[in-house]
Design a protein around this motif. Structure first.
Motif, PDB file in Angstrom:
ATOM      1  N   VAL A 190       0.806  -1.282   0.200  1.00 38.63           N
ATOM      2  CA  VAL A 190      -0.118   0.171   0.032  1.00 38.63           C
ATOM      3  C   VAL A 190       0.908   1.255   0.016  1.00 38.63           C
ATOM      4  CG1 VAL A 190      -1.867  -1.206   1.153  1.00 38.63           C
ATOM      5  CG2 VAL A 190      -0.228  -0.199   2.370  1.00 38.63           C
ATOM      6  N   ASP A 191       0.114   2.482  -0.497  1.00 39.59           N
ATOM      7  CA  ASP A 191       0.847   3.610  -0.336  1.00 39.59           C
ATOM      8  C   ASP A 191       0.785   3.949   1.542  1.00 39.59           C
ATOM      9  OD1 ASP A 191       0.749   3.341  -2.860  1.00 39.59           O
ATOM     10  OD2 ASP A 191       0.400   5.688  -3.166  1.00 39.59           O
ATOM     11  N   GLY A 192       1.792   4.607   1.891  1.00 46.72           N
ATOM     12  CA  GLY A 192       1.748   4.963   3.252  1.00 46.72           C
ATOM     13  C   GLY A 192       2.792   5.175   4.110  1.00 46.72           C
ATOM     14  N   LYS A 193       2.941   4.899   5.336  1.00 45.07           N
ATOM     15  CA  LYS A 193       4.314   5.441   6.312  1.00 45.07           C
ATOM     16  C   LYS A 193       4.307   3.985   6.974  1.00 45.07           C
ATOM     17  CE  LYS A 193       6.064   8.424   9.551  1.00 45.07           C
ATOM     18  NZ  LYS A 193       5.690   9.590  10.318  1.00 45.07           N
ATOM     19  N   VAL A 194       5.579   3.544   7.069  1.00 48.77           N
ATOM     20  CA  VAL A 194       6.190   2.249   7.687  1.00 48.77           C
ATOM     21  C   VAL A 194       6.238   2.792   9.293  1.00 48.77           C
ATOM     22  CG1 VAL A 194       8.027   0.692   8.278  1.00 48.77           C
ATOM     23  CG2 VAL A 194       7.546   1.420   5.780  1.00 48.77           C
ATOM     24  N   VAL A 195       5.249   1.904  10.122  1.00 49.36           N
ATOM     25  CA  VAL A 195       5.079   2.387  11.360  1.00 49.36           C
ATOM     26  C   VAL A 195       5.795   1.593  12.262  1.00 49.36           C
ATOM     27  CG1 VAL A 195       3.355   4.285  11.011  1.00 49.36           C
ATOM     28  CG2 VAL A 195       2.729   1.573  11.671  1.00 49.36           C
ATOM     29  N   MET A 196       5.876   0.260  12.125  1.00 53.23           N
ATOM     30  CA  MET A 196       6.393  -0.782  12.588  1.00 53.23           C
ATOM     31  C   MET A 196       7.250  -1.889  12.021  1.00 53.23           C
ATOM     32  SD  MET A 196       4.273  -3.437  15.349  1.00 53.23           S
ATOM     33  CE  MET A 196       3.480  -2.298  15.854  1.00 53.23           C
ATOM     34  N   ILE A 197       8.551  -2.281  12.646  1.00 47.27           N
ATOM     35  CA  ILE A 197       9.209  -3.390  12.165  1.00 47.27           C
ATOM     36  C   ILE A 197       9.774  -4.099  13.293  1.00 47.27           C
ATOM     37  CG2 ILE A 197      11.254  -4.185  10.671  1.00 47.27           C
ATOM     38  CD1 ILE A 197      11.313  -1.554   9.432  1.00 47.27           C
ATOM     39  N   LYS A 198       9.202  -5.375  13.502  1.00 47.02           N
ATOM     40  CA  LYS A 198       9.190  -6.017  14.771  1.00 47.02           C
ATOM     41  C   LYS A 198       9.248  -7.450  14.771  1.00 47.02           C
ATOM     42  CE  LYS A 198       6.887  -5.846  19.507  1.00 47.02           C
ATOM     43  NZ  LYS A 198       5.753  -5.273  20.314  1.00 47.02           N
ATOM     44  N   ILE A 245       2.374  -0.778   7.676  1.00 41.52           N
ATOM     45  CA  ILE A 245       2.279   0.284   6.825  1.00 41.52           C
ATOM     46  C   ILE A 245       0.917   1.017   7.205  1.00 41.52           C
ATOM     47  CG2 ILE A 245       2.377   1.627   4.670  1.00 41.52           C
ATOM     48  CD1 ILE A 245       4.111  -0.842   3.880  1.00 41.52           C
ATOM     49  N   PHE A 246       1.041   2.322   7.616  1.00 42.17           N
ATOM     50  CA  PHE A 246      -0.255   3.193   8.060  1.00 42.17           C
ATOM     51  C   PHE A 246      -0.283   3.884   6.719  1.00 42.17           C
ATOM     52  CE2 PHE A 246      -1.973   7.222   9.515  1.00 42.17           C
ATOM     53  CZ  PHE A 246      -3.226   6.649   9.989  1.00 42.17           C
ATOM     54  N   MET A 247      -1.936   3.917   6.630  1.00 38.51           N
ATOM     55  CA  MET A 247      -2.430   4.879   5.489  1.00 38.51           C
ATOM     56  C   MET A 247      -3.239   5.879   6.167  1.00 38.51           C
ATOM     57  SD  MET A 247      -3.421   1.809   2.735  1.00 38.51           S
ATOM     58  CE  MET A 247      -3.945   0.581   4.295  1.00 38.51           C
ATOM     59  N   SER A 248      -2.959   7.156   5.792  1.00 39.75           N
ATOM     60  CA  SER A 248      -3.866   8.179   5.997  1.00 39.75           C
ATOM     61  C   SER A 248      -5.107   8.415   5.083  1.00 39.75           C
ATOM     62  CB  SER A 248      -2.893   9.523   6.066  1.00 39.75           C
ATOM     63  OG  SER A 248      -2.985  10.046   4.721  1.00 39.75           O
ATOM     64  N   PRO A 249      -5.962   9.270   5.532  1.00 38.88           N
ATOM     65  CA  PRO A 249      -7.059   9.249   4.534  1.00 38.88           C
ATOM     66  C   PRO A 249      -6.502   9.817   2.971  1.00 38.88           C
ATOM     67  CG  PRO A 249      -7.930   9.776   6.492  1.00 38.88           C
ATOM     68  CD  PRO A 249      -6.245   9.721   6.621  1.00 38.88           C
ATOM     69  N   LEU A 250      -5.423  10.640   3.006  1.00 37.53           N
ATOM     70  CA  LEU A 250      -4.944  11.081   1.794  1.00 37.53           C
ATOM     71  C   LEU A 250      -4.315  10.022   0.836  1.00 37.53           C
ATOM     72  CD1 LEU A 250      -3.948  14.566   2.939  1.00 37.53           C
ATOM     73  CD2 LEU A 250      -6.171  14.063   1.958  1.00 37.53           C
ATOM     74  N   ASN A 251      -3.753   9.026   1.409  1.00 39.65           N
ATOM     75  CA  ASN A 251      -3.125   8.038   0.584  1.00 39.65           C
ATOM     76  C   ASN A 251      -4.300   7.261  -0.268  1.00 39.65           C
ATOM     77  OD1 ASN A 251      -1.165   7.413   3.512  1.00 39.65           O
ATOM     78  ND2 ASN A 251      -0.285   7.985   1.696  1.00 39.65           N
ATOM     79  N   VAL A 252      -3.345   6.492  -1.524  1.00 40.98           N
ATOM     80  CA  VAL A 252      -4.114   5.807  -2.468  1.00 40.98           C
ATOM     81  C   VAL A 252      -4.374   4.561  -1.583  1.00 40.98           C
ATOM     82  CG1 VAL A 252      -4.019   4.489  -4.256  1.00 40.98           C
ATOM     83  CG2 VAL A 252      -2.893   6.616  -4.417  1.00 40.98           C
ATOM     84  N   HIS A 253      -5.820   4.158  -1.420  1.00 40.81           N
ATOM     85  CA  HIS A 253      -6.028   2.929  -0.660  1.00 40.81           C
ATOM     86  C   HIS A 253      -6.186   1.410  -1.382  1.00 40.81           C
ATOM     87  CE1 HIS A 253      -6.273   5.520   2.584  1.00 40.81           C
ATOM     88  NE2 HIS A 253      -6.781   4.623   3.681  1.00 40.81           N
TER      89      HIS A 253
END
Length: 217
Positions: free
Chosen positions: A69-77, A94-102
């Motif tokens: 997905v489009d987004g931001k890596v928030v965890m590697i564990k 990977i976290f997706m905000s409402p502005l990302n492609v879903h």
């Protein structure tokens, strides 16, 4: 701009509401109607922006794990995945905000061997427990490198609808669409411990394009 097929119902509702609000604003507020119409028009435009389908050249991948997905890596564990794999894995979230492609895409190529939908809570998507307590869909693929990879679509506080199109036995192609999540959420990918992780926390990902890890052949 091409719109995703999941946009139809939402855009119809948004269009009807926009027309009603615009008509009432002009009728009752007259010259002050723009105070209402401008922010409503911006929100209306964001609905179209949310459902956009970007044109991307998807390559063939064997060992590479592609951002789903489009987004931001928030965890590697390192975690214990106890739903299907039943072993320790590396979890990349990977976290997706409402502005990302879903659009949700297969992270690896292979064969779909497992799929299960779980009803659940709607904790904020970046909460660690959302992976096991929120509404979610788990899908596993036996990759072209003979690894079993599990990944999850997770609904968040805003996202209330998970859509998935694949079934057990289907061919998975890394970077190609298998589902959609409406209005913010996250994806978790569970990889073997010996996987080489290329991404890092805070990285912005482009689904279907960016390589986030590489598995041993």
């Amino acid at each position: 701009m091409k719109l995703h097929k999941e946009s139809t119902g939402t855009i119809i509702v948004a269009s009807v509401l926009f027309v009603i609000i615009a008509a009432l604003s002009v009728y009752f507020l007259e010259m002050w109607a723009l105070l209402i119409l401008i922010p409503i028009l911006i929100i209306y435009g964001l609905v179209f922006w949310f459902f956009r389908v970007p044109t991307r050249d998807i390559l063939d991948h064997v060992e590479n794990v592609i951002a789903p997905v489009d987004g931001k890596v928030v965890m590697i564990k390192e975690v214990e995945e106890d739903e299907f794999l039943k072993e320790k894995c590396i979890q990349v979230s990977i976290f997706m905000s409402p502005l990302n492609v879903h659009i949700c895409r297969f992270p690896v190529s292979g064969k779909v061997i497992y799929k299960k939908y779980h009803p659940g809570k709607y904790l904020v998507a970046w909460h660690e427990k959302s992976s096991t307590e929120n509404e979610r869909t788990s899908i596993a693929v036996e990759s072209a490198t003979n690894h079993k990879i599990l990944f999850r679509q997770i609904a968040g506080y805003v996202a209330r609808r998970i859509v998935f199109y694949c079934n057990e036995g289907d061919v998975a192609k890394a970077g190609h669409e298998f589902g959609f999540i409406k209005f913010g959420s996250r994806m978790d990918v569970f990889l073997p411990l010996d996987t080489e992780i290329i991404c890092k926390i805070g990285d912005k990902t482009k689904g279907g394009i960016d390589v986030i890890a590489k598995m041993k052949a």
